[in-house]
Motif scaffolding. Structure first.
Motif, PDB file in Angstrom:
ATOM      1  N   ARG A 298       0.801  -1.233   0.000  1.00  0.00           N
ATOM      2  CA  ARG A 298       0.000   0.000   0.000  1.00  0.00           C
ATOM      3  C   ARG A 298       0.831   1.278   0.000  1.00  0.00           C
ATOM      4  NH1 ARG A 298      -4.805   0.001   4.188  1.00  0.00           N
ATOM      5  NH2 ARG A 298      -5.192   2.032   3.234  1.00  0.00           N
ATOM      6  N   PHE A 299       1.960   1.264  -0.721  1.00  0.00           N
ATOM      7  CA  PHE A 299       2.639   2.525  -0.975  1.00  0.00           C
ATOM      8  C   PHE A 299       1.763   3.346  -1.914  1.00  0.00           C
ATOM      9  CE2 PHE A 299       7.033   0.531  -0.066  1.00  0.00           C
ATOM     10  CZ  PHE A 299       6.956   0.934   1.251  1.00  0.00           C
ATOM     11  N   TYR A 300       0.962   2.641  -2.716  1.00  0.00           N
ATOM     12  CA  TYR A 300      -0.039   3.259  -3.584  1.00  0.00           C
ATOM     13  C   TYR A 300      -1.336   2.470  -3.444  1.00  0.00           C
ATOM     14  CZ  TYR A 300       3.805   5.808  -5.713  1.00  0.00           C
ATOM     15  OH  TYR A 300       4.879   6.624  -5.923  1.00  0.00           O
ATOM     16  N   GLU A 301      -2.454   3.167  -3.604  1.00  0.00           N
ATOM     17  CA  GLU A 301      -3.767   2.523  -3.506  1.00  0.00           C
ATOM     18  C   GLU A 301      -4.296   2.220  -4.898  1.00  0.00           C
ATOM     19  OE1 GLU A 301      -4.877   1.787  -0.561  1.00  0.00           O
ATOM     20  OE2 GLU A 301      -3.932   3.236   0.795  1.00  0.00           O
ATOM     21  N   ILE A 302      -4.962   1.084  -5.049  1.00  0.00           N
ATOM     22  CA  ILE A 302      -5.511   0.756  -6.370  1.00  0.00           C
ATOM     23  C   ILE A 302      -6.812   1.508  -6.616  1.00  0.00           C
ATOM     24  CG2 ILE A 302      -4.423  -1.490  -6.654  1.00  0.00           C
ATOM     25  CD1 ILE A 302      -6.975  -2.797  -5.686  1.00  0.00           C
ATOM     26  N   ASN A 303      -7.073   1.760  -7.887  1.00  0.00           N
ATOM     27  CA  ASN A 303      -8.321   2.427  -8.226  1.00  0.00           C
ATOM     28  C   ASN A 303      -9.367   1.461  -8.748  1.00  0.00           C
ATOM     29  OD1 ASN A 303      -6.156   2.579 -10.220  1.00  0.00           O
ATOM     30  ND2 ASN A 303      -6.117   4.802  -9.884  1.00  0.00           N
ATOM     31  N   ASP A 304      -8.943   0.231  -9.067  1.00  0.00           N
ATOM     32  CA  ASP A 304      -9.890  -0.706  -9.659  1.00  0.00           C
ATOM     33  C   ASP A 304      -9.453  -2.138  -9.334  1.00  0.00           C
ATOM     34  OD1 ASP A 304     -12.027  -1.523 -11.242  1.00  0.00           O
ATOM     35  OD2 ASP A 304     -10.793  -1.590 -13.062  1.00  0.00           O
ATOM     36  N   GLY A 305     -10.393  -2.942  -8.852  1.00  0.00           N
ATOM     37  CA  GLY A 305     -10.076  -4.323  -8.505  1.00  0.00           C
ATOM     38  C   GLY A 305      -9.868  -4.466  -7.007  1.00  0.00           C
ATOM     39  N   THR A 306      -9.388  -5.653  -6.589  1.00  0.00           N
ATOM     40  CA  THR A 306      -9.249  -5.939  -5.163  1.00  0.00           C
ATOM     41  C   THR A 306      -7.956  -6.691  -4.889  1.00  0.00           C
ATOM     42  OG1 THR A 306     -11.634  -6.400  -5.263  1.00  0.00           O
ATOM     43  CG2 THR A 306     -10.534  -6.848  -3.182  1.00  0.00           C
ATOM     44  N   ILE A 307      -7.305  -6.364  -3.780  1.00  0.00           N
ATOM     45  CA  ILE A 307      -6.173  -7.160  -3.297  1.00  0.00           C
ATOM     46  C   ILE A 307      -6.569  -7.683  -1.924  1.00  0.00           C
ATOM     47  CG2 ILE A 307      -3.717  -7.199  -2.690  1.00  0.00           C
ATOM     48  CD1 ILE A 307      -3.322  -4.781  -4.571  1.00  0.00           C
ATOM     49  N   LEU A 308      -6.500  -8.991  -1.772  1.00  0.00           N
ATOM     50  CA  LEU A 308      -6.881  -9.626  -0.509  1.00  0.00           C
ATOM     51  C   LEU A 308      -5.660 -10.182   0.201  1.00  0.00           C
ATOM     52  CD1 LEU A 308      -9.930 -11.733  -1.802  1.00  0.00           C
ATOM     53  CD2 LEU A 308     -10.020  -9.485  -0.704  1.00  0.00           C
ATOM     54  N   PHE A 309      -5.637 -10.021   1.507  1.00  0.00           N
ATOM     55  CA  PHE A 309      -4.593 -10.594   2.361  1.00  0.00           C
ATOM     56  C   PHE A 309      -5.336 -11.511   3.328  1.00  0.00           C
ATOM     57  CE2 PHE A 309      -0.403  -9.217   4.632  1.00  0.00           C
ATOM     58  CZ  PHE A 309      -0.203 -10.502   5.107  1.00  0.00           C
ATOM     59  N   ASP A 310      -5.124 -12.802   3.216  1.00  0.00           N
ATOM     60  CA  ASP A 310      -5.888 -13.787   3.992  1.00  0.00           C
ATOM     61  C   ASP A 310      -7.394 -13.547   3.847  1.00  0.00           C
ATOM     62  OD1 ASP A 310      -3.430 -14.654   4.777  1.00  0.00           O
ATOM     63  OD2 ASP A 310      -3.727 -14.324   6.918  1.00  0.00           O
ATOM     64  N   GLY A 311      -7.814 -13.188   2.652  1.00  0.00           N
ATOM     65  CA  GLY A 311      -9.231 -12.993   2.383  1.00  0.00           C
ATOM     66  C   GLY A 311      -9.770 -11.628   2.770  1.00  0.00           C
ATOM     67  N   ILE A 312      -8.928 -10.789   3.389  1.00  0.00           N
ATOM     68  CA  ILE A 312      -9.370  -9.457   3.816  1.00  0.00           C
ATOM     69  C   ILE A 312      -8.890  -8.421   2.807  1.00  0.00           C
ATOM     70  CG2 ILE A 312      -9.245  -7.724   5.669  1.00  0.00           C
ATOM     71  CD1 ILE A 312      -8.238 -10.122   7.486  1.00  0.00           C
ATOM     72  N   ASP A 313      -9.779  -7.540   2.392  1.00  0.00           N
ATOM     73  CA  ASP A 313      -9.404  -6.445   1.500  1.00  0.00           C
ATOM     74  C   ASP A 313      -8.305  -5.619   2.191  1.00  0.00           C
ATOM     75  OD1 ASP A 313      -9.260  -4.006   0.051  1.00  0.00           O
ATOM     76  OD2 ASP A 313     -11.313  -4.301  -0.649  1.00  0.00           O
ATOM     77  N   ILE A 314      -7.146  -5.446   1.540  1.00  0.00           N
ATOM     78  CA  ILE A 314      -6.030  -4.761   2.223  1.00  0.00           C
ATOM     79  C   ILE A 314      -6.356  -3.305   2.564  1.00  0.00           C
ATOM     80  CG2 ILE A 314      -4.130  -6.237   1.412  1.00  0.00           C
ATOM     81  CD1 ILE A 314      -3.366  -3.922  -0.506  1.00  0.00           C
ATOM     82  N   ARG A 315      -7.360  -2.743   1.900  1.00  0.00           N
ATOM     83  CA  ARG A 315      -7.760  -1.368   2.237  1.00  0.00           C
ATOM     84  C   ARG A 315      -8.392  -1.288   3.627  1.00  0.00           C
ATOM     85  NH1 ARG A 315     -10.069  -0.471  -3.775  1.00  0.00           N
ATOM     86  NH2 ARG A 315     -10.735  -2.567  -3.292  1.00  0.00           N
ATOM     87  N   ARG A 316      -8.797  -2.468   4.148  1.00  0.00           N
ATOM     88  CA  ARG A 316      -9.413  -2.494   5.477  1.00  0.00           C
ATOM     89  C   ARG A 316      -8.393  -2.828   6.570  1.00  0.00           C
ATOM     90  NH1 ARG A 316     -13.560  -6.703   5.411  1.00  0.00           N
ATOM     91  NH2 ARG A 316     -13.712  -6.107   7.588  1.00  0.00           N
ATOM     92  N   ILE A 317      -7.128  -3.071   6.154  1.00  0.00           N
ATOM     93  CA  ILE A 317      -6.083  -3.374   7.138  1.00  0.00           C
ATOM     94  C   ILE A 317      -5.285  -2.096   7.395  1.00  0.00           C
ATOM     95  CG2 ILE A 317      -4.068  -4.830   7.665  1.00  0.00           C
ATOM     96  CD1 ILE A 317      -5.168  -6.851   5.590  1.00  0.00           C
ATOM     97  N   ASN A 318      -5.061  -1.789   8.629  1.00  0.00           N
ATOM     98  CA  ASN A 318      -4.255  -0.630   9.023  1.00  0.00           C
ATOM     99  C   ASN A 318      -2.884  -0.710   8.342  1.00  0.00           C
ATOM    100  OD1 ASN A 318      -1.978   0.172  10.983  1.00  0.00           O
ATOM    101  ND2 ASN A 318      -3.732   1.357  11.725  1.00  0.00           N
ATOM    102  N   LYS A 319      -2.474   0.403   7.710  1.00  0.00           N
ATOM    103  CA  LYS A 319      -1.227   0.408   6.937  1.00  0.00           C
ATOM    104  C   LYS A 319      -0.016  -0.040   7.766  1.00  0.00           C
ATOM    105  CE  LYS A 319      -1.908   3.795   3.384  1.00  0.00           C
ATOM    106  NZ  LYS A 319      -1.549   5.094   2.823  1.00  0.00           N
TER     107      LYS A 319
END
Ligand code: DUT
Ligand code: MG
Length: 241
Positions: free
Chosen positions: A55-76
Protein backbone atom coordinates in the motif's frame (compact mmCIF):
# COMPACT_ATOMS: atom_id res chain seq x y z
CA UNK A 1 -5.08 -12.51 14.67
CA UNK A 2 -1.76 -13.18 12.95
CA UNK A 3 -1.90 -12.91 9.18
CA UNK A 4 -0.88 -16.09 7.38
CA UNK A 5 0.17 -14.81 3.97
CA UNK A 6 -2.47 -15.65 1.38
CA UNK A 7 -2.41 -12.92 -1.26
CA UNK A 8 -4.97 -12.57 -4.05
CA UNK A 9 -5.13 -9.99 -6.84
CA UNK A 10 -8.57 -9.81 -8.49
CA UNK A 11 -8.85 -7.80 -11.71
CA UNK A 12 -6.41 -5.18 -10.49
CA UNK A 13 -5.92 -2.10 -12.65
CA UNK A 14 -3.63 0.68 -11.60
CA UNK A 15 -2.06 3.90 -12.88
CA UNK A 16 0.15 6.43 -11.11
CA UNK A 17 -1.49 9.21 -13.14
CA UNK A 18 -5.01 9.54 -14.46
CA UNK A 19 -5.33 8.02 -17.87
CA UNK A 20 -2.17 5.93 -18.05
CA UNK A 21 -2.74 2.36 -16.87
CA UNK A 22 0.48 0.80 -15.60
CA UNK A 23 -1.09 -2.51 -14.51
CA UNK A 24 -3.88 -4.12 -16.47
CA UNK A 25 -6.25 -6.84 -15.25
CA UNK A 26 -3.79 -8.49 -12.87
CA UNK A 27 -5.04 -11.73 -11.33
CA UNK A 28 -2.88 -13.88 -9.10
CA UNK A 29 -2.92 -16.06 -6.02
CA UNK A 30 -0.04 -16.81 -3.67
CA UNK A 31 0.05 -18.87 -0.49
CA UNK A 32 2.50 -19.28 2.41
CA UNK A 33 5.69 -21.05 1.41
CA UNK A 34 5.27 -20.14 -2.25
CA UNK A 35 7.69 -18.12 -4.29
CA UNK A 36 6.18 -16.01 -7.06
CA UNK A 37 8.56 -14.36 -9.50
CA UNK A 38 7.98 -11.37 -11.76
CA UNK A 39 10.09 -10.97 -14.85
CA UNK A 40 9.85 -8.63 -17.79
CA UNK A 41 11.49 -5.64 -19.38
CA UNK A 42 12.16 -2.37 -17.64
CA UNK A 43 8.98 -0.37 -17.07
CA UNK A 44 6.78 -3.49 -17.34
CA UNK A 45 5.28 -2.91 -13.87
CA UNK A 46 7.18 -5.37 -11.63
CA UNK A 47 7.99 -2.93 -8.83
CA UNK A 48 4.49 -1.47 -9.11
CA UNK A 49 2.96 -4.84 -8.15
CA UNK A 50 4.94 -4.85 -4.90
CA UNK A 51 4.13 -1.14 -4.29
CA UNK A 52 0.47 -2.13 -4.24
CA UNK A 53 0.89 -5.10 -1.87
CA UNK A 54 2.37 -2.88 0.84
CA UNK A 55 0.00 0.00 0.00
CA UNK A 56 2.64 2.53 -0.97
CA UNK A 57 -0.04 3.26 -3.58
CA UNK A 58 -3.77 2.52 -3.51
CA UNK A 59 -5.51 0.76 -6.37
CA UNK A 60 -8.32 2.43 -8.23
CA UNK A 61 -9.89 -0.71 -9.66
CA UNK A 62 -10.08 -4.32 -8.51
CA UNK A 63 -9.25 -5.94 -5.16
CA UNK A 64 -6.17 -7.16 -3.30
CA UNK A 65 -6.88 -9.63 -0.51
CA UNK A 66 -4.59 -10.59 2.36
CA UNK A 67 -5.89 -13.79 3.99
CA UNK A 68 -9.23 -12.99 2.38
CA UNK A 69 -9.37 -9.46 3.82
CA UNK A 70 -9.40 -6.44 1.50
CA UNK A 71 -6.03 -4.76 2.22
CA UNK A 72 -7.76 -1.37 2.24
CA UNK A 73 -9.41 -2.49 5.48
CA UNK A 74 -6.08 -3.37 7.14
CA UNK A 75 -4.26 -0.63 9.02
CA UNK A 76 -1.23 0.41 6.94
CA UNK A 77 1.18 0.09 9.85
CA UNK A 78 -0.10 -3.41 10.71
CA UNK A 79 0.08 -4.40 7.06
CA UNK A 80 3.66 -3.22 6.61
CA UNK A 81 4.81 -4.80 9.85
CA UNK A 82 4.00 -8.20 8.27
CA UNK A 83 6.29 -7.51 5.31
CA UNK A 84 10.00 -7.18 4.65
CA UNK A 85 11.66 -5.92 1.52
CA UNK A 86 15.03 -7.55 1.00
CA UNK A 87 18.24 -6.82 -0.87
CA UNK A 88 17.67 -3.73 -2.98
CA UNK A 89 18.63 -0.33 -1.62
CA UNK A 90 19.13 -1.57 1.94
CA UNK A 91 18.50 1.43 4.12
CA UNK A 92 21.36 1.45 6.64
CA UNK A 93 21.75 4.16 9.26
CA UNK A 94 24.59 5.46 11.42
CA UNK A 95 24.80 3.05 14.31
CA UNK A 96 26.14 -0.38 15.19
CA UNK A 97 25.67 -3.45 13.02
CA UNK A 98 23.56 -4.86 15.83
CA UNK A 99 21.19 -1.86 15.76
CA UNK A 100 21.03 -2.00 11.98
CA UNK A 101 19.91 -5.63 12.10
CA UNK A 102 17.48 -4.96 14.95
CA UNK A 103 15.91 -2.02 13.04
CA UNK A 104 12.16 -1.93 13.78
CA UNK A 105 12.21 -4.92 16.15
CA UNK A 106 13.32 -2.87 19.14
CA UNK A 107 12.61 -5.73 21.53
CA UNK A 108 14.97 -8.14 19.72
CA UNK A 109 17.61 -9.58 22.07
CA UNK A 110 21.30 -9.94 21.20
CA UNK A 111 20.74 -13.70 20.95
CA UNK A 112 17.94 -13.21 18.41
CA UNK A 113 20.11 -10.84 16.38
CA UNK A 114 23.02 -13.29 16.26
CA UNK A 115 20.66 -16.14 15.39
CA UNK A 116 19.23 -14.07 12.51
CA UNK A 117 22.71 -13.16 11.28
CA UNK A 118 23.68 -16.84 11.32
CA UNK A 119 20.60 -17.78 9.28
CA UNK A 120 21.43 -14.99 6.83
CA UNK A 121 25.07 -16.14 6.49
CA UNK A 122 26.10 -12.69 7.77
CA UNK A 123 27.56 -13.89 11.09
CA UNK A 124 30.87 -14.93 9.55
CA UNK A 125 31.86 -11.54 8.15
CA UNK A 126 30.48 -9.69 11.19
CA UNK A 127 32.46 -11.67 13.74
CA UNK A 128 35.62 -11.08 11.74
CA UNK A 129 35.26 -7.29 12.08
CA UNK A 130 37.44 -5.82 14.86
CA UNK A 131 34.38 -4.70 16.83
CA UNK A 132 32.06 -7.48 15.68
CA UNK A 133 28.38 -6.70 16.18
CA UNK A 134 29.31 -3.35 17.78
CA UNK A 135 31.03 -2.08 14.60
CA UNK A 136 29.75 1.38 13.70
CA UNK A 137 28.30 1.84 10.23
CA UNK A 138 28.23 5.12 8.36
CA UNK A 139 24.82 6.46 7.36
CA UNK A 140 24.96 4.88 3.92
CA UNK A 141 26.81 1.75 5.02
CA UNK A 142 29.68 2.69 2.75
CA UNK A 143 32.16 0.91 5.00
CA UNK A 144 30.60 -2.37 3.88
CA UNK A 145 30.75 -4.07 0.50
CA UNK A 146 27.62 -4.43 -1.63
CA UNK A 147 27.47 -8.15 -0.78
CA UNK A 148 27.84 -7.50 2.96
CA UNK A 149 25.03 -4.95 2.84
CA UNK A 150 22.81 -7.54 1.17
CA UNK A 151 23.65 -10.13 3.84
CA UNK A 152 22.68 -7.55 6.51
CA UNK A 153 19.43 -6.96 4.70
CA UNK A 154 18.64 -10.68 4.93
CA UNK A 155 19.57 -10.72 8.64
CA UNK A 156 17.30 -7.73 9.27
CA UNK A 157 14.40 -9.50 7.56
CA UNK A 158 15.08 -12.67 9.58
CA UNK A 159 14.79 -10.70 12.84
CA UNK A 160 11.57 -9.05 11.62
CA UNK A 161 10.11 -12.52 10.94
CA UNK A 162 7.69 -11.27 8.26
CA UNK A 163 4.73 -13.13 6.77
CA UNK A 164 5.43 -11.68 3.34
CA UNK A 165 8.84 -11.26 1.78
CA UNK A 166 9.51 -9.00 -1.15
CA UNK A 167 12.82 -9.71 -2.78
CA UNK A 168 13.86 -6.94 -5.12
CA UNK A 169 17.13 -8.28 -6.39
CA UNK A 170 19.95 -5.81 -6.91
CA UNK A 171 21.31 -5.63 -10.43
CA UNK A 172 24.88 -5.05 -9.34
CA UNK A 173 26.88 -8.22 -9.16
CA UNK A 174 28.73 -9.63 -6.18
CA UNK A 175 31.50 -12.23 -6.20
CA UNK A 176 30.60 -15.91 -6.61
CA UNK A 177 31.29 -16.83 -3.00
CA UNK A 178 29.10 -14.02 -1.61
CA UNK A 179 26.43 -14.80 -4.18
CA UNK A 180 26.32 -18.36 -2.85
CA UNK A 181 25.98 -17.06 0.74
CA UNK A 182 23.15 -14.72 -0.30
CA UNK A 183 21.23 -17.42 -2.19
CA UNK A 184 21.58 -19.87 0.74
CA UNK A 185 20.50 -17.22 3.27
CA UNK A 186 17.51 -16.22 1.16
CA UNK A 187 16.43 -19.85 0.75
CA UNK A 188 16.37 -20.30 4.53
CA UNK A 189 14.58 -16.98 5.03
CA UNK A 190 11.85 -17.82 2.48
CA UNK A 191 10.84 -21.06 4.18
CA UNK A 192 7.16 -20.96 5.14
CA UNK A 193 6.68 -17.38 3.96
CA UNK A 194 4.97 -15.93 0.90
CA UNK A 195 7.73 -14.55 -1.28
CA UNK A 196 7.45 -12.18 -4.22
CA UNK A 197 10.61 -11.99 -6.24
CA UNK A 198 11.70 -9.40 -8.74
CA UNK A 199 14.73 -11.15 -10.03
CA UNK A 200 17.49 -10.40 -12.43
CA UNK A 201 19.38 -13.63 -11.90
CA UNK A 202 17.65 -16.36 -13.87
CA UNK A 203 18.89 -18.82 -11.23
CA UNK A 204 16.68 -17.08 -8.64
CA UNK A 205 13.62 -17.33 -10.89
CA UNK A 206 14.05 -20.93 -12.01
CA UNK A 207 12.86 -22.64 -8.83
CA UNK A 208 9.81 -20.38 -8.31
CA UNK A 209 6.38 -21.97 -7.91
CA UNK A 210 5.01 -19.52 -10.45
CA UNK A 211 6.66 -17.07 -12.80
CA UNK A 212 4.68 -14.10 -14.13
CA UNK A 213 5.96 -12.50 -17.28
CA UNK A 214 4.88 -8.87 -17.33
CA UNK A 215 4.80 -6.77 -20.43
CA UNK A 216 3.30 -3.26 -20.59
CA UNK A 217 1.49 -3.97 -17.31
CA UNK A 218 -0.08 -7.25 -18.38
CA UNK A 219 0.73 -10.81 -17.38
CA UNK A 220 1.38 -12.29 -20.80
CA UNK A 221 2.70 -15.68 -19.63
CA UNK A 222 2.51 -17.59 -16.35
CA UNK A 223 3.72 -20.98 -15.20
CA UNK A 224 6.79 -22.65 -13.74
CA UNK A 225 10.17 -22.60 -15.44
CA UNK A 226 9.63 -25.80 -17.40
CA UNK A 227 6.14 -24.84 -18.59
CA UNK A 228 7.29 -21.44 -19.76
CA UNK A 229 10.35 -22.83 -21.51
CA UNK A 230 8.12 -25.31 -23.37
CA UNK A 231 5.87 -22.43 -24.40
CA UNK A 232 8.78 -20.97 -26.37
CA UNK A 233 7.42 -17.45 -25.87
CA UNK A 234 8.72 -14.36 -24.09
CA UNK A 235 10.18 -16.22 -21.09
CA UNK A 236 11.99 -18.60 -23.39
CA UNK A 237 13.38 -15.60 -25.27
CA UNK A 238 14.58 -13.99 -22.03
CA UNK A 239 16.39 -17.22 -21.12
CA UNK A 240 17.95 -17.90 -24.45
CA UNK A 241 18.87 -14.26 -24.99
N1 DUT B 1 5.92 4.80 -13.03
C1 DUT B 1 5.35 6.04 -12.76
N2 DUT B 1 5.51 6.58 -11.52
C2 DUT B 1 6.21 5.93 -10.53
C3 DUT B 1 6.79 4.68 -10.82
C4 DUT B 1 6.62 4.15 -12.08
O1 DUT B 1 4.69 6.63 -13.63
O2 DUT B 1 6.33 6.46 -9.42
C5 DUT B 1 5.74 4.18 -14.37
C6 DUT B 1 7.03 3.92 -15.09
C7 DUT B 1 6.69 2.71 -15.92
C8 DUT B 1 5.60 2.00 -15.14
O3 DUT B 1 5.10 2.93 -14.20
O4 DUT B 1 6.13 3.10 -17.15
C9 DUT B 1 6.04 0.72 -14.45
O5 DUT B 1 7.11 1.02 -13.58
P1 DUT B 1 7.79 -0.07 -12.63
O6 DUT B 1 8.72 0.64 -11.74
O7 DUT B 1 6.72 -0.89 -11.99
O8 DUT B 1 8.57 -0.97 -13.71
P2 DUT B 1 9.55 -2.21 -13.46
O9 DUT B 1 9.00 -3.35 -14.23
O10 DUT B 1 9.78 -2.39 -12.03
O11 DUT B 1 10.88 -1.71 -14.21
P3 DUT B 1 12.45 -1.94 -13.81
O12 DUT B 1 12.80 -3.29 -14.33
O13 DUT B 1 13.14 -0.88 -14.57
O14 DUT B 1 12.60 -1.81 -12.33
MG1 MG C 1 11.52 -2.18 -10.73
Amino acid sequence: IPLRGYITFKDVNFGYDEGKRVLKNINLYAKPGQKIAFVGSTGAGKTTVTNLINRFYEINDGTILFDGIDIRRINKHDLRSTMSIVLQDVHLFEGTIKDNIRYGRLDATDEEIIEAAKLANAHYFIKNLPNGYDTMLTADGMNLSQGERQLLSIARAAVADPTILILDEATSSVDTRTEKLIVEGMDKLMEGRTTFVIAHRLSTVRDSDAIMVLEHGEIIERGDHEELMNLKGRYYELNTG
